[in-house]
Design a protein around this motif. Structure first.
Motif, short mmCIF file in Angstrom:
data_model
loop_
_atom_site.label_atom_id
_atom_site.label_comp_id
_atom_site.label_asym_id
_atom_site.label_seq_id
_atom_site.Cartn_x
_atom_site.Cartn_y
_atom_site.Cartn_z
N TYR A 285 -30.88 14.39 -7.08
CA TYR A 285 -29.88 15.46 -6.96
C TYR A 285 -28.67 15.02 -6.14
O TYR A 285 -27.52 15.33 -6.47
N LYS A 288 -25.38 13.61 -7.59
CA LYS A 288 -24.42 14.47 -8.26
C LYS A 288 -23.66 15.36 -7.29
O LYS A 288 -22.73 16.06 -7.68
N THR A 289 -24.07 15.37 -6.03
CA THR A 289 -23.44 16.31 -5.10
C THR A 289 -22.52 15.63 -4.10
O THR A 289 -21.81 16.30 -3.38
N ARG A 293 -19.07 11.21 -7.27
CA ARG A 293 -20.43 11.22 -7.80
C ARG A 293 -20.91 9.79 -8.01
O ARG A 293 -20.14 8.92 -8.41
N GLU B 231 -23.08 23.73 -8.75
CA GLU B 231 -22.04 23.97 -9.75
C GLU B 231 -21.34 25.31 -9.55
O GLU B 231 -20.12 25.41 -9.74
N SER B 232 -22.13 26.32 -9.18
CA SER B 232 -21.51 27.64 -9.02
C SER B 232 -20.56 27.63 -7.83
O SER B 232 -19.53 28.31 -7.85
N MET B 234 -18.84 25.03 -6.86
CA MET B 234 -17.67 24.26 -7.29
C MET B 234 -16.75 25.15 -8.12
O MET B 234 -15.54 25.19 -7.91
N GLU B 235 -17.36 25.84 -9.03
CA GLU B 235 -16.60 26.73 -9.92
C GLU B 235 -15.87 27.82 -9.12
O GLU B 235 -14.67 28.06 -9.31
N GLY B 260 -20.51 21.99 -3.32
CA GLY B 260 -19.70 22.18 -4.52
C GLY B 260 -18.25 22.48 -4.16
O GLY B 260 -17.32 22.01 -4.83
#
Lengths: 342, 342
Positions: A285, A288-289, A293, B231-232, B234-235, B260
DNA sequence: AGACAAATTGACAACGTTGTCACGGCTATG
DNA sequence: CATAGCCGTGACAACGTTGTCAATTTGTCT
């Protein structure tokens, strides 16, 4: 309002309702042969109707097995071990086995005592041993003495008749190194994994093989010892980057250390990937964070554990040791690597 | 060379060797009263000598309890759940209970069936329920119907007689927001956690309370819904940062989302903390591995789980429901926050 | 010393399954 | 048409503990 909690149905209840002997119910539930289809259906219907679930304890006691499998691990990164756990759990569920996780404390003899304590107390049917515990010959001997079936999620360094599941660490490391070479890098730093892990040596071997194949001289000063943890990667990177002629790329033996490299690079003002390319290993994990990346080797952690559990269950059913297996990896190229800067 | 694996000692062997009845051995092993000290010692010596370990199955069957505790969770971040696991495991070991982890699949009725399947099949003695599973009233009712003791590692939104262990989410969020205000920030973005979690609402409440206390107008446009995953975050950050008058600080409801935010900030060219301060929540491993390191709220995850397990074991022994507990948090100020830029 | 209470111990029946073996009915074989 | 063999089924004894209750020993108080 308060209804007395209904007594749990037992096999006898099912037998009576179905008009058969308890042994027949037992046969149906265990998929034993020699039950007429009609009888089987009748019993299954009652089982469902009564929401009957056999008692694990009674089954264990009478059947001389516990339906319990242990999964032991030492101190891996959380992201890695969770994947392992879920892979093993998934396979266990298919056969209605239960998985007992156990984080081992201590080293050497203390570690052994810890594991054997678990084994003795719970009467496990089998054990999944992850690296680097799988490297203790003493532990493996002790498990043999207890006649406990086990499989290893780890490369097979010390030959042992027990099956294992692994991946080609050397090949993957070589491929990643060649990828960096292909980007034009010639001064490539390498951070070795924890010395207790056989895989660490394999990854180093792959790195060296790639250098040799491309006529690049192997230099000790571009190699540092790490311990698979963030801080060790950061520390190693600081040393690598503050020498004269620092590497233009650093390949760390796992993602946690690679994240540490990123941190050191930020501190020292090396922009990634413009001035320094960074590669990791595992594709957990964390890869990707972090920013950027991480380019890394995808290790099929979940599948390794699933497969290992599968082998173990086969062993328990057939009594024979199945073939060991090697699973594939794949390079994942992300934003932390780029063509070498001028 | 091949020695037949020695038969496991059973209680009878111990009894004979010690010259007592098996019941006396049983009494010694279960710390029951009314055994002469001399006898107790004699039995214990034999137990040790024979490396005797009682059979879990037999104990369960005769004693009508399984010594098994379940820990169910939905889909939390790996770093969080591993801490929970280890906290619960540690407490279980002290009393020789075993912990069965179970990742729940599905939602609503499917989730319930999954959990009840586990409970029915394994005949657990008790259950540890983590958020947001603890928020399903239906699940709690179903557990009640099965008369299964359980505790929750979660805030107590829906009042239920069962004990729980939590922390002051609202207070912590308020304190963090006030810290940001103290740094001079006035336009503070907030990313809400997963709507299924009661804690998400609490954290939002804390954020709002801090704003109100300092006379800062609450503006919807600085708030975005997140889902506790990278992801949330980041978004949400992309949206917050690309509007006119973007926030000078963003407070995400957990560390994964804060990571993110960092990623989005990098993409959009907002340097952290110079142009944008970022704060997280939980203080998981990720907070220390991203760059810059995250300012966050330290949540005592391990202790929450340890304490919850402790309450559960007390329940099992006394039969009565103990007091719920609230554990402390603390702000951890790292490099991702700074005085507001001009 | 005798009587009664308390502490210690043991015999034996649960607990809910699976393993073993025996029994009757049916089919295929000679 | 007898006979051997398989199939489907059931009776009953394990499996290794704990719970219950009775028996025995020890201690205390007159």
């Amino acid at each position: 309002m308060t209804k007395a909690p209904p007594r749990r149905a037992k096999i006898q209840d099912v037998a009576e309702a179905a008009g058969v002997a308890i042994k027949t119910v037992s046969r149906v539930l265990n998929n034993e042969p020699n039950v007429r289809e009609e009888t089987r259906q009748r019993v299954l219907a009652i089982v469902k109707k009564l929401n009957y679930h056999p008692s694990l304890s009674a089954r264990s006691l009478a059947g001389r097995r516990s339906f319990l499998i242990g999964l032991i691990y030492e101190n891996p990164s959380a992201n890695y071990i969770v994947d392992v756990q879920h892979g093993a759990m998934a396979r266990c569920r298919e056969d209605r086995f239960q998985l007992l996780m156990h984080q081992v404390t201590g080293k050497g003899e203390e570690m052994e005592r810890d594991v054997l304590g678990l084994v003795d107390q719970t009467h496990l049917d089998g054990l999944i041993v992850t690296a680097p515990l799988s490297e203790s010959v003493d532990l493996m001997r002790a498990l043999d003495r207890r006649a406990l079936p086990f499989v290893r999620v780890a490369p097979n360094d010390a030959p042992h008749p027990t099956p294992y599941v692994d991946m080609d660490d050397a090949g993957a490391a070589r491929e990643m190194t060649e990828y960096l070479i292909g980007l034009g890098h010639r001064r490539i730093g390498f951070i070795v994994g924890h010395p207790d892990h056989f895989a660490s040596g394999q990854r180093l071997v792959g790195y060296q093989a790639a250098l040799a194949a491309h006529g690049i001289e192997f230099q000790e000063r571009y190699v540092r010892q790490g311990y698979f943890i963030f801080e060790s990667g950061m520390e190693a990177a600081r040393e690598l980057l503050t020498q004269a002629d620092p590497p233009t790329a650093i390949f760390a033996s796992n993602d946690d250390m690679a994240a540490g490299v990123l941190m050191a690079a930020h501190e020292l003002g090396f922009s990634v990937p413009e001035r320094l390319s960074v590669a990791g290993f595992d594709d957990t994990y964390i890869a990707k964070t972090v920013w950027p990346r991480l380019t890394t080797v995808h290790q099929p952690t979940y599948d390794l554990a699933y497969t290992a559990t599968n082998l173990l269950l086969q062993m328990l059913q057939t009594g024979a040791a199945p073939q060991s297996m090697r699973l594939g990896y794949r390079l994942v190229c992300r934003a932390s690597t780029a063509v070498v800067h001028k």
